[in-house]
Design an enzyme around this catalytic site. Sequence first.
Site, PDB file in Angstrom:
ATOM      1  N   VAL A   1       8.413  31.969  50.130  1.00 28.26           N
ATOM      2  CA  VAL A   1       7.004  31.537  50.249  1.00 28.26           C
ATOM      3  C   VAL A   1       6.837  30.591  51.439  1.00 28.26           C
ATOM      4  O   VAL A   1       5.987  30.810  52.314  1.00 28.26           O
ATOM      5  CB  VAL A   1       6.538  30.849  48.937  1.00 28.26           C
ATOM      6  CG1 VAL A   1       5.215  30.120  49.142  1.00 28.26           C
ATOM      7  CG2 VAL A   1       6.406  31.890  47.827  1.00 28.26           C
TER       8      VAL A   1
ATOM      9  N   CYS B   1      11.370  47.792  33.538  1.00 25.98           N
ATOM     10  CA  CYS B   1      10.131  48.573  33.581  1.00 25.98           C
ATOM     11  C   CYS B   1      10.413  50.079  33.712  1.00 25.98           C
ATOM     12  O   CYS B   1      10.517  50.597  34.836  1.00 25.98           O
ATOM     13  CB  CYS B   1       9.254  48.085  34.740  1.00 25.98           C
ATOM     14  SG  CYS B   1       7.705  48.980  34.878  1.00 25.98           S
TER      15      CYS B   1
ATOM     16  N   GLY C   1      18.972  42.772  41.422  1.00 27.75           N
ATOM     17  CA  GLY C   1      20.249  43.485  41.469  1.00 27.75           C
ATOM     18  C   GLY C   1      20.065  44.972  41.725  1.00 27.75           C
ATOM     19  O   GLY C   1      19.030  45.397  42.276  1.00 27.75           O
TER      20      GLY C   1
ATOM     21  N   THR D   1      22.120  39.039  41.517  1.00 33.72           N
ATOM     22  CA  THR D   1      22.587  39.520  40.207  1.00 33.72           C
ATOM     23  C   THR D   1      23.869  38.780  39.846  1.00 33.72           C
ATOM     24  O   THR D   1      24.748  38.610  40.700  1.00 33.72           O
ATOM     25  CB  THR D   1      22.879  41.034  40.199  1.00 33.72           C
ATOM     26  OG1 THR D   1      23.639  41.341  39.009  1.00 33.72           O
ATOM     27  CG2 THR D   1      23.691  41.505  41.401  1.00 33.72           C
TER      28      THR D   1
ATOM     29  N   ASP E   1      26.088  39.952  38.089  1.00 34.36           N
ATOM     30  CA  ASP E   1      27.165  40.937  37.948  1.00 34.36           C
ATOM     31  C   ASP E   1      28.009  41.058  39.220  1.00 34.36           C
ATOM     32  O   ASP E   1      29.145  41.517  39.169  1.00 34.36           O
ATOM     33  CB  ASP E   1      26.588  42.309  37.596  1.00 34.36           C
ATOM     34  CG  ASP E   1      25.754  42.266  36.321  1.00 34.36           C
ATOM     35  OD1 ASP E   1      25.929  41.308  35.553  1.00 34.36           O
ATOM     36  OD2 ASP E   1      24.939  43.173  36.114  1.00 34.36           O
TER      37      ASP E   1
ATOM     38  N   ARG F   1      45.761  28.881  18.305  1.00 35.60           N
ATOM     39  CA  ARG F   1      45.006  30.108  18.056  1.00 35.60           C
ATOM     40  C   ARG F   1      44.793  30.828  19.366  1.00 35.60           C
ATOM     41  O   ARG F   1      44.752  30.210  20.419  1.00 35.60           O
ATOM     42  CB  ARG F   1      43.621  29.769  17.503  1.00 35.60           C
ATOM     43  CG  ARG F   1      43.593  29.541  16.035  1.00 35.60           C
ATOM     44  CD  ARG F   1      42.161  29.232  15.670  1.00 35.60           C
ATOM     45  NE  ARG F   1      42.073  28.728  14.316  1.00 35.60           N
ATOM     46  CZ  ARG F   1      41.075  27.972  13.893  1.00 35.60           C
ATOM     47  NH1 ARG F   1      40.116  27.611  14.711  1.00 35.60           N
ATOM     48  NH2 ARG F   1      41.052  27.570  12.658  1.00 35.60           N
TER      49      ARG F   1
ATOM     50  N   ARG G   1      27.814  43.976  33.002  1.00 40.80           N
ATOM     51  CA  ARG G   1      27.625  45.438  32.870  1.00 40.80           C
ATOM     52  C   ARG G   1      28.952  46.167  33.076  1.00 40.80           C
ATOM     53  O   ARG G   1      29.937  45.786  32.490  1.00 40.80           O
ATOM     54  CB  ARG G   1      26.585  45.955  33.870  1.00 40.80           C
ATOM     55  CG  ARG G   1      25.179  45.633  33.499  1.00 40.80           C
ATOM     56  CD  ARG G   1      24.217  46.343  34.420  1.00 40.80           C
ATOM     57  NE  ARG G   1      22.946  45.632  34.429  1.00 40.80           N
ATOM     58  CZ  ARG G   1      21.981  45.836  33.544  1.00 40.80           C
ATOM     59  NH1 ARG G   1      22.129  46.730  32.609  1.00 40.80           N
ATOM     60  NH2 ARG G   1      20.865  45.140  33.597  1.00 40.80           N
TER      61      ARG G   1
ATOM     62  N   VAL H   1      23.689  33.202  27.605  1.00 39.56           N
ATOM     63  CA  VAL H   1      23.937  31.793  27.964  1.00 39.56           C
ATOM     64  C   VAL H   1      24.278  31.707  29.451  1.00 39.56           C
ATOM     65  O   VAL H   1      23.915  30.762  30.146  1.00 39.56           O
ATOM     66  CB  VAL H   1      25.108  31.233  27.108  1.00 39.56           C
ATOM     67  CG1 VAL H   1      25.605  29.899  27.642  1.00 39.56           C
ATOM     68  CG2 VAL H   1      24.671  31.103  25.662  1.00 39.56           C
TER      69      VAL H   1
ATOM     70  N   ARG I   1      23.079  33.283  31.847  1.00 34.89           N
ATOM     71  CA  ARG I   1      21.975  33.479  32.783  1.00 34.89           C
ATOM     72  C   ARG I   1      21.009  32.295  32.794  1.00 34.89           C
ATOM     73  O   ARG I   1      20.018  32.318  33.523  1.00 34.89           O
ATOM     74  CB  ARG I   1      21.217  34.764  32.443  1.00 34.89           C
ATOM     75  CG  ARG I   1      22.062  35.983  32.661  1.00 34.89           C
ATOM     76  CD  ARG I   1      21.267  37.195  33.007  1.00 34.89           C
ATOM     77  NE  ARG I   1      20.068  37.362  32.203  1.00 34.89           N
ATOM     78  CZ  ARG I   1      19.555  38.545  31.902  1.00 34.89           C
ATOM     79  NH1 ARG I   1      20.182  39.629  32.295  1.00 34.89           N
ATOM     80  NH2 ARG I   1      18.459  38.640  31.214  1.00 34.89           N
TER      81      ARG I   1
HETATM   82  O1  F6P Z   1      22.555  42.632  35.144  1.00 38.27           O
HETATM   83  C1  F6P Z   1      22.563  41.339  34.652  1.00 38.27           C
HETATM   84  C2  F6P Z   1      22.859  41.319  33.185  1.00 38.27           C
HETATM   85  O2  F6P Z   1      22.865  39.975  32.747  1.00 38.27           O
HETATM   86  C3  F6P Z   1      24.154  42.025  32.760  1.00 38.27           C
HETATM   87  O3  F6P Z   1      25.306  41.241  33.004  1.00 38.27           O
HETATM   88  C4  F6P Z   1      23.881  42.282  31.304  1.00 38.27           C
HETATM   89  O4  F6P Z   1      24.639  43.361  30.806  1.00 38.27           O
HETATM   90  C5  F6P Z   1      22.413  42.616  31.301  1.00 38.27           C
HETATM   91  O5  F6P Z   1      21.856  42.004  32.460  1.00 38.27           O
HETATM   92  C6  F6P Z   1      21.678  42.152  30.086  1.00 38.27           C
HETATM   93  O6  F6P Z   1      20.395  42.676  30.153  1.00 38.27           O
HETATM   94  P1  F6P Z   1      19.248  42.285  29.157  1.00 38.27           P
HETATM   95  O7  F6P Z   1      18.863  40.865  29.459  1.00 38.27           O
HETATM   96  O8  F6P Z   1      18.152  43.236  29.446  1.00 38.27           O
HETATM   97  O9  F6P Z   1      19.803  42.392  27.780  1.00 38.27           O
END
Ligand code: F6P
Length: 308
Positions: free
Chosen positions: A9, A58, A87, A110, A112, A147, A156, A239, A241
């Site tokens: 922005v 979407c 991503g 992303t 991932d 343990r 993913r 957690v 994210r």
């Molecule tokens: O692509 C990012 C991601 O966090 C993956 O690691 C995970 O499998 C997926 O998105 C989870 O997606 P959602 O939030 O739609 O369950």
Amino acid sequence: MNAAIRAAVRLGLAQGWEMYGVRRGYAGLIAGDFAPMLARDVSGILQLGGTVLGSARCPEFETEEGRWRALRELRQHSIEALIVIGGNGSQAGAYDLYKMDYPVVGVASTIDNDLAGSDISIGVMTALDIALEAIDRLKTTAAAHQRAFLLEVMGRKCGYLALMAGIAGGAEAVVIPERDVAPEKIAEEIRQAYLRGKSHALVVVAEGARYNAEMMAQHFAENRARLGFDLRVTRLGHVQRGGAPGAFDRLLATDLANGAVEALARGEFGCLSGLVGGRVVTTPYKDVIGVVKPLPAHFLEMEPLLAR
Ligand code: F6P
């Protein structure tokens, strides 16, 4: 992503452009859910995880009809170009729009880290830090109670987060889709770790691995008597994210957004702004979408040796 939105922005405004935010990703694009963005609209968001614009999976945008609707909205609102932060799925959608003759530039984002065209994407380092905090905490109990612990991380079909969290966290074993390891072998590695005098055993498993956390746990439960130890499972899930992005991610997001704005300014479209060899570059979508990004080979080789 917020650091990227803020930079896009403000750097776009500095170019003399009018800037708009699309709410809820491609769902908002189809619905024409656009909000004018001024410098003050992106104040105070740097330290927030996620995106203030919202995001959405979407399915409609995956259809041609959905993409035409999005294009109509963009044209009706006189929006001349689009920056897509996301991503593989988001960038594949951006490539589709570009193939319909619409000017688009992507920003690699992303956790991932499976997106070709960027060595590292926005969010990866922060997600890794969260996984590391979990590993460090789990080790406390693992050591005290003798343990074995198994931590499942996201990613993913890509094992990057698991591999790197395992190495940086000092895990005894790592299970990733790129390198299948059967539960029996993991059990043996844990047993060997105890025999070598280790006080804890921690395994990091990628959610996309053939033998994921659930299957590992089942195997260990069924063979409890023979294996001689308990395996406790923790799934980090979403957690990873959340939370405040670290310094690296804020700077990377700012730099990649700058790369996207500069690409648009020089009329270069249909490409991804990413970090390659320590430099921000653009890579054409044709070399990004559908391209499998390999895991760093030297880390793959080192991992079993470091777990000794
Ligand atoms: O692509 C990012 C991601 O966090 C993956 O690691 C995970 O499998 C997926 O998105 C989870 O997606 P959602 O939030 O739609 O369950």
